[in-house]
Design a protein around this motif. Structure first.
Motif, PDB file in Angstrom:
ATOM      1  N   PRO A 196       1.515  -3.046  -0.261  1.00 26.29           N
ATOM      2  CA  PRO A 196       1.010  -1.771  -0.191  1.00 26.29           C
ATOM      3  C   PRO A 196       1.594  -1.505   1.872  1.00 26.29           C
ATOM      4  N   SER A 197       1.468  -0.005   1.285  1.00 31.69           N
ATOM      5  CA  SER A 197       1.755   0.373   2.573  1.00 31.69           C
ATOM      6  C   SER A 197       1.306   1.987   2.890  1.00 31.69           C
ATOM      7  N   SER A 198       1.223   2.199   4.597  1.00 31.50           N
ATOM      8  CA  SER A 198       0.303   4.066   4.436  1.00 31.50           C
ATOM      9  C   SER A 198       1.091   4.451   5.257  1.00 31.50           C
ATOM     10  N   ASP A 199       2.824   4.360   5.653  1.00 28.33           N
ATOM     11  CA  ASP A 199       2.982   4.848   6.880  1.00 28.33           C
ATOM     12  C   ASP A 199       5.186   4.552   6.711  1.00 28.33           C
ATOM     13  N   VAL A 200       5.718   3.371   6.191  1.00 27.12           N
ATOM     14  CA  VAL A 200       6.932   3.045   6.367  1.00 27.12           C
ATOM     15  C   VAL A 200       7.196   1.723   5.927  1.00 27.12           C
ATOM     16  N   ILE A 201       8.263   2.150   4.632  1.00 30.18           N
ATOM     17  CA  ILE A 201       8.758   0.524   4.406  1.00 30.18           C
ATOM     18  C   ILE A 201       9.895   0.802   4.001  1.00 30.18           C
ATOM     19  N   THR A 202       9.989  -0.044   4.251  1.00 27.19           N
ATOM     20  CA  THR A 202      11.465  -1.265   4.255  1.00 27.19           C
ATOM     21  C   THR A 202      11.880  -1.922   3.466  1.00 27.19           C
ATOM     22  N   ILE A 203      13.572  -1.807   2.514  1.00 32.14           N
ATOM     23  CA  ILE A 203      13.941  -2.187   1.697  1.00 32.14           C
ATOM     24  C   ILE A 203      15.580  -3.338   2.028  1.00 32.14           C
ATOM     25  N   HIS A 204      14.513  -4.728   1.604  1.00 34.03           N
ATOM     26  CA  HIS A 204      15.672  -5.742   1.646  1.00 34.03           C
ATOM     27  C   HIS A 204      16.286  -6.399   1.025  1.00 34.03           C
TER      28      HIS A 204
ATOM     29  N   VAL B 135       7.351   7.153   4.823  1.00 35.14           N
ATOM     30  CA  VAL B 135       6.265   7.395   2.821  1.00 35.14           C
ATOM     31  C   VAL B 135       4.838   7.895   3.615  1.00 35.14           C
ATOM     32  N   ALA B 136       4.739   7.983   5.005  1.00 35.85           N
ATOM     33  CA  ALA B 136       3.587   8.412   5.236  1.00 35.85           C
ATOM     34  C   ALA B 136       3.290  10.258   4.347  1.00 35.85           C
ATOM     35  N   HIS B 137       3.270  10.959   3.896  1.00 32.31           N
ATOM     36  CA  HIS B 137       3.831  12.195   3.767  1.00 32.31           C
ATOM     37  C   HIS B 137       3.232  11.977   2.342  1.00 32.31           C
ATOM     38  N   LEU B 138       3.100  11.130   1.418  1.00 35.94           N
ATOM     39  CA  LEU B 138       2.781  10.350   0.186  1.00 35.94           C
ATOM     40  C   LEU B 138       1.231  10.403  -0.081  1.00 35.94           C
ATOM     41  N   SER B 139       0.795  10.912  -1.267  1.00 36.86           N
ATOM     42  CA  SER B 139      -0.698  10.282  -1.694  1.00 36.86           C
ATOM     43  C   SER B 139      -1.032   8.712  -1.825  1.00 36.86           C
ATOM     44  N   ALA B 140      -1.762   8.650  -1.590  1.00 34.67           N
ATOM     45  CA  ALA B 140      -2.741   7.273  -2.211  1.00 34.67           C
ATOM     46  C   ALA B 140      -2.454   7.042  -3.564  1.00 34.67           C
ATOM     47  N   GLY B 141      -1.681   6.167  -4.075  1.00 31.82           N
ATOM     48  CA  GLY B 141      -1.496   5.607  -5.802  1.00 31.82           C
ATOM     49  C   GLY B 141      -0.497   4.694  -5.779  1.00 31.82           C
ATOM     50  N   THR B 142       0.254   4.341  -6.974  1.00 29.71           N
ATOM     51  CA  THR B 142       0.881   4.001  -7.440  1.00 29.71           C
ATOM     52  C   THR B 142       2.424   4.387  -7.918  1.00 29.71           C
TER      53      THR B 142
ATOM     54  N   THR C 101      19.831   2.724  -6.710  1.00 23.65           N
ATOM     55  CA  THR C 101      20.723   2.166  -7.904  1.00 23.65           C
ATOM     56  C   THR C 101      22.444   2.380  -5.978  1.00 23.65           C
ATOM     57  N   GLN C 102      23.024   1.187  -7.034  1.00 29.74           N
ATOM     58  CA  GLN C 102      24.454   1.537  -5.741  1.00 29.74           C
ATOM     59  C   GLN C 102      24.988   1.161  -6.830  1.00 29.74           C
ATOM     60  N   ASP C 103      26.461   2.054  -7.110  1.00 31.64           N
ATOM     61  CA  ASP C 103      27.739   2.173  -7.795  1.00 31.64           C
ATOM     62  C   ASP C 103      27.007   2.046  -9.191  1.00 31.64           C
ATOM     63  N   ASN C 104      27.160   0.934 -10.250  1.00 24.89           N
ATOM     64  CA  ASN C 104      27.173   0.339 -11.614  1.00 24.89           C
ATOM     65  C   ASN C 104      25.570  -0.375 -11.336  1.00 24.89           C
ATOM     66  N   LYS C 105      25.180  -0.266 -10.057  1.00 26.78           N
ATOM     67  CA  LYS C 105      23.548  -1.123 -10.640  1.00 26.78           C
ATOM     68  C   LYS C 105      21.995  -0.194 -10.303  1.00 26.78           C
ATOM     69  N   VAL C 106      21.070  -0.729 -10.815  1.00 25.77           N
ATOM     70  CA  VAL C 106      19.823   0.214 -11.162  1.00 25.77           C
ATOM     71  C   VAL C 106      18.881  -1.107 -11.157  1.00 25.77           C
ATOM     72  N   SER C 107      18.197  -0.580  -9.971  1.00 23.26           N
ATOM     73  CA  SER C 107      16.793  -1.853 -10.695  1.00 23.26           C
ATOM     74  C   SER C 107      15.845  -0.754  -9.693  1.00 23.26           C
ATOM     75  N   SER C 108      13.997  -1.197  -9.745  1.00 21.79           N
ATOM     76  CA  SER C 108      12.967  -0.741  -9.918  1.00 21.79           C
ATOM     77  C   SER C 108      12.159  -1.532  -9.534  1.00 21.79           C
ATOM     78  N   GLN C 109      10.710  -1.088  -8.428  1.00 21.96           N
ATOM     79  CA  GLN C 109       9.667  -1.636  -8.133  1.00 21.96           C
ATOM     80  C   GLN C 109       8.549  -1.009  -8.430  1.00 21.96           C
ATOM     81  N   LYS C 110       7.156  -1.594  -8.267  1.00 22.03           N
ATOM     82  CA  LYS C 110       6.188  -0.833  -8.172  1.00 22.03           C
ATOM     83  C   LYS C 110       6.375  -0.920  -5.904  1.00 22.03           C
ATOM     84  N   VAL C 111       5.679   0.221  -5.665  1.00 24.60           N
ATOM     85  CA  VAL C 111       4.974   0.461  -4.625  1.00 24.60           C
ATOM     86  C   VAL C 111       4.116   0.923  -4.472  1.00 24.60           C
ATOM     87  N   VAL C 112       2.981   0.232  -4.037  1.00 25.71           N
ATOM     88  CA  VAL C 112       1.411   0.891  -3.458  1.00 25.71           C
ATOM     89  C   VAL C 112       1.485   1.386  -2.371  1.00 25.71           C
ATOM     90  N   ILE C 113       0.813   2.556  -2.333  1.00 25.38           N
ATOM     91  CA  ILE C 113       0.865   4.249  -1.037  1.00 25.38           C
ATOM     92  C   ILE C 113      -0.516   3.932  -0.797  1.00 25.38           C
TER      93      ILE C 113
END
Length: 324
Positions: free
Chosen positions: A257-265, A298-305, A311-323
């Motif tokens: 989880p995060s309450s401020d900033v997230i980074t995609i690796h 993500v500091a402006h988002l309410s707490a939750g899941t 999305t990049q060109d012809n590729k799409v993926s997703s996962q859960k993030v907890v704020i």
């Protein structure tokens, strides 16, 4: 599909014309036959309480002599488009001198009646839809999302939470049906006019191809609920295009989880688009031309899941993030 057959008496042309006709026909069919959901607009009904290809009722005998019946769906002319829609209302089940208020439910799959009766009799009031329902329609893709037009009229005396669940399953000989991917949507606010809702789909088991799709609509998220009403119409599934590879963009998110900033690796090269959806399917964030290791606030988002989709060109993926 409209087919016009023209007969030309010319032996030399017959083979060419037949091949051309079949090619055009198959091309037209592949373009038009896109909607895999049967009766998506609830235009077809076998009776006023039985929509074709959808299941909103059951009846059984418990303990060998006690009849139990449930019928929650009704044909209504209050539709988003076309002539009809599905109207769902709470139902009362009586058994063993006890009375239970069960939400109005409809689905593409089947009711697991024994499980439902057992849950109700043991006063397990939260809906465990994955256990209560099973099956669905054949479906071998993982959609990006499911959409529907709905109206929700809450009971003014009880706080009911409308629920839409999407399950993509695959049968396992040892463990039974496994949920390969799912989407959940909750809402307890009134929708007095038809509103389109989006349910993003999250992959739970990487690399698995589903066998069935079940879409479930419920007037509430638990038993002993209020008399809320849910109207459903014009359901659609958005699947990846022929060139798009779903769940093929490998990435991780930190911190989570995060309450401020997230980074995609990621090891992927180049920029990508980032979108975040809350559990109601509402898009709360969209960023273009993001690169790996770019800080995302993500500091402006309410707490939750939330569901984070990349999305990049012809590729799409997703996962859960907890704020937090």
């Amino acid at each position: 599909i409209n087919v016009i057959l023209i007969i030309i008496i010319c032996n030399k042309m017959k083979k060419f014309l037949l091949i051309s006709f079949l090619s055009v026909f198959m091309l037209h069919f592949s373009v038009t036959a896109q909607n895999v959901i049967p009766n998506p607009g609830f235009e077809n009904w076998e009776s006023n309480s039985n929509a074709t290809d959808w299941n909103s009722s059951f009846s059984t005998i418990i303990m060998g002599f006690i009849p139990v019946s449930y019928s929650a769906g009704t044909q209504t002319t209050d539709a988003h488009s076309g002539s009809y829609a599905m109207q769902l209302q709470r139902q009362t089940i009586s058994a063993m001198s006890q009375t239970f208020q069960v939400p109005g439910l409809c689905q593409l799959g089947e009711f697991n009646i024994d499980t439902i009766i057992s849950m109700v009799m043991s006063q397990q009031y939260d809906l465990d839809l994955a256990r209560m329902m099973g099956g669905g329609v054949p479906f071998t893709q993982i959609p990006i999302n499911v959409k529907a037009w709905v109206k929700f009229i809450p009971d003014g005396n009880v706080t009911d939470t409308m629920l839409i669940a999407v399950y993509l399953t695959k049968h396992n000989e040892l463990t039974g049906d496994q949920i390969v991917a799912q989407g959940l949507y909750y809402n307890n606010n009134a929708m007095n006019d038809y509103t389109e809702v989006t349910i993003p789909i999250e992959v739970l088991i990487d690399g698995e191809t589903p066998e069935n799709l079940n879409i479930i609509f419920s007037t509430a998220a638990g038993y002993n609920c209020g008399e809320s009403e849910l109207f459903v119409d014009d359901i659609s599934v958005e699947t990846p295009s022929g060139i798009k590879e779903f769940n093929s963009f490998s990435f991780s998110v930190t911190p989570n989880p995060s309450s401020d900033v997230i980074t995609i690796h990621t090891q992927e090269i180049g920029a990508f688009t980032v979108e975040m959806f809350d559990l109601s399917g509402r898009k709360v964030l969209q960023l273009e031309k993001i690169t790996a290791a770019t800080p995302i606030s993500v500091a402006h988002l309410s707490a939750g899941t939330y569901l984070l989709q990349v999305t990049q060109d012809n590729k799409v993926s997703s996962q859960k993030v907890v704020i937090e």
